[in-house]
Motif scaffolding. Structure first.
Motif, short mmCIF file in Angstrom:
data_model
loop_
_atom_site.label_atom_id
_atom_site.label_comp_id
_atom_site.label_asym_id
_atom_site.label_seq_id
_atom_site.Cartn_x
_atom_site.Cartn_y
_atom_site.Cartn_z
N SER A 137 0.97 -1.18 -0.03
CA SER A 137 -0.04 -0.26 -0.07
C SER A 137 0.79 1.37 0.07
CB SER A 137 -0.89 -0.08 1.14
OG SER A 137 -1.58 1.12 1.34
N ASN A 138 1.89 1.27 0.80
CA ASN A 138 2.88 2.41 0.87
C ASN A 138 3.43 2.64 -0.46
OD1 ASN A 138 2.23 2.26 3.51
ND2 ASN A 138 4.17 1.57 4.15
N PHE A 139 3.90 1.67 -1.16
CA PHE A 139 4.36 1.98 -2.65
C PHE A 139 3.39 2.59 -3.52
CE2 PHE A 139 4.65 0.30 -7.16
CZ PHE A 139 6.12 0.85 -7.14
N TRP A 140 2.16 2.02 -3.61
CA TRP A 140 1.22 2.50 -4.61
C TRP A 140 0.74 3.99 -4.19
CZ3 TRP A 140 1.40 1.05 -9.14
CH2 TRP A 140 1.73 -0.38 -9.43
N PHE A 141 0.67 3.97 -3.00
CA PHE A 141 0.52 5.52 -2.52
C PHE A 141 1.44 6.69 -3.00
CE2 PHE A 141 0.40 9.07 0.97
CZ PHE A 141 -0.56 9.63 0.58
N TRP A 142 2.80 6.08 -2.73
CA TRP A 142 3.73 6.89 -3.40
C TRP A 142 3.56 6.97 -4.97
CZ3 TRP A 142 7.91 4.99 -6.59
CH2 TRP A 142 8.72 6.14 -6.74
N VAL A 143 3.36 6.25 -5.39
CA VAL A 143 3.09 6.21 -7.02
C VAL A 143 1.95 7.32 -7.28
CG1 VAL A 143 2.28 5.11 -9.01
CG2 VAL A 143 4.03 3.96 -7.58
N GLU A 144 1.04 7.20 -6.54
CA GLU A 144 -0.20 7.97 -6.93
C GLU A 144 -0.18 9.62 -6.58
OE1 GLU A 144 -2.55 3.75 -6.65
OE2 GLU A 144 -2.81 5.38 -4.88
N THR A 145 0.55 9.69 -5.47
CA THR A 145 1.03 11.13 -4.82
C THR A 145 2.17 11.94 -4.92
OG1 THR A 145 1.05 10.31 -2.52
CG2 THR A 145 -1.16 10.39 -3.48
N GLY A 146 3.18 10.85 -4.90
CA GLY A 146 4.57 11.39 -4.72
C GLY A 146 4.92 11.48 -3.10
N ILE A 147 4.10 11.04 -2.28
CA ILE A 147 4.49 11.07 -0.74
C ILE A 147 4.72 9.80 -0.13
CG2 ILE A 147 3.18 11.47 1.46
CD1 ILE A 147 1.23 13.19 -0.24
N ARG A 148 5.82 9.79 0.50
CA ARG A 148 6.46 8.51 1.20
C ARG A 148 5.79 8.67 2.61
NH1 ARG A 148 10.07 5.66 -1.77
NH2 ARG A 148 10.96 6.55 -3.40
N LEU A 149 5.06 7.31 2.77
CA LEU A 149 4.60 7.07 4.29
C LEU A 149 5.06 5.95 4.83
CD1 LEU A 149 1.07 8.60 4.34
CD2 LEU A 149 2.93 9.77 5.07
N GLN A 150 5.27 5.81 5.93
CA GLN A 150 5.62 4.78 6.96
C GLN A 150 4.35 3.62 6.74
OE1 GLN A 150 7.06 5.34 10.86
NE2 GLN A 150 6.66 3.32 11.59
N ASP A 151 3.20 4.21 7.10
CA ASP A 151 1.89 3.32 7.27
C ASP A 151 0.96 3.79 6.68
OD1 ASP A 151 -0.12 1.57 7.98
OD2 ASP A 151 0.56 1.78 10.14
N THR A 152 0.35 3.33 5.67
CA THR A 152 -1.02 3.78 4.95
C THR A 152 -2.11 3.04 5.17
OG1 THR A 152 -0.20 2.63 2.97
CG2 THR A 152 0.33 4.99 3.02
#
Length: 255
Positions: A137-152
């Protein structure tokens, strides 16, 4: 919490063994509690009847966590709340993290922020499927928003429901928690992680996440969001940056 117009929303489905303890813990910090009973078939209704100081929404049949959260948001907005903390009813979250979320929000200059409670995924007892699902989930959130998070994927969150009220959501199950943070980021709402405690050692804990079915639904949602990102969000943001730069250059030349 009263000053920030924040309530707590607890979606629940057949978690009668842990619900009472969760409610008692939350009520130590606020009386502004909304429980959405998502068609439970156990003794959930009997438990809720004993808490006359909380507001409840009872759905006639089980629809999904996302739908329950959305109904909770609707009621919270009607009652005049601007923010809502969501906490799961299966006992894995600690109500004493509520002041942590509120404390961080009170220090924000801009209140257009969505907090996700970041779990320590390396701690003992974390299921492998949860750890893998979170990384995915973290990886795809980064792809979709450019934001890196520890827990999505954590369900312990603080939503700026007033800022989210005009955003259209269509998912009704677990994937809503992905749709919500991606669309929040697309609309200029800052998405941040805040460290929280979590336990998976609750013997009475019942999880309704179905690995194959729900993971497939999340994958389909991410496919849709990636396509939308490539065809609309990235071009939109690029055009905005170009216009902003042109306006800045024009202002410097003029003044």
């Amino acid at each position: 919490m009263d000053q920030l117009k924040c309530c707590v929303i607890i979606p629940t489905y057949n978690n009668h063994k842990t619900l009472k303890k969760v409610l008692e813990g939350v009520l130590l910090y606020t009386q502004n509690v909304i429980v959405v009973n998502d068609g439970s078939t156990d003794t959930t209704s009997d438990i809720l009847d004993k808490f006359s100081n909380i507001r409840t929404i009872s759905l006639p049949h089980n629809i999904g966590k996302g739908y329950a959260l959305r109904k909770g948001f609707e009621l919270a907005l009607e009652l005049g709340f601007h923010f809502a903390i969501t906490i799961d009813s299966d006992g894995q979250h600690f109500p004493d993290d509520i002041p942590v979320l509120i404390g961080n929000l009170s220090q924000e200059t801009s209140k257009d922020v969505l907090y996700i409670g970041a779990r320590n995924m390396g701690q003992k007892g974390v299921p492998k499927k949860s750890s893998f699902g979170n990384k995915f989930s973290n990886f795809w959130f980064w792809v979709e928003t450019g934001i890196r998070l520890q827990d999505t994927q954590s369900g312990y969150r603080l939503y700026p429901i007033l800022a989210l009220k005009d955003i259209k959501f269509f998912t009704k199950k677990f994937e809503f928690e992905i749709e919500a943070i991606v669309k929040a980021a697309w609309n200029g709402i800052e998405v941040k992680n805040i460290p929280i405690k979590v336990t998976y050692d609750v013997t009475e804990r019942v999880s309704h996440f179905r690995p194959f079915t729900d993971f497939s639904r999340i994958s389909l949602l991410n496919t849709y969001l990636v396509i939308l990102t490539l065809l609309y969000i990235f071009p939109r943001d690029l055009i905005r940056k170009i216009k902003k730069k042109e306006l800045k250059d024009f202002s410097m030349k003029t003044f």
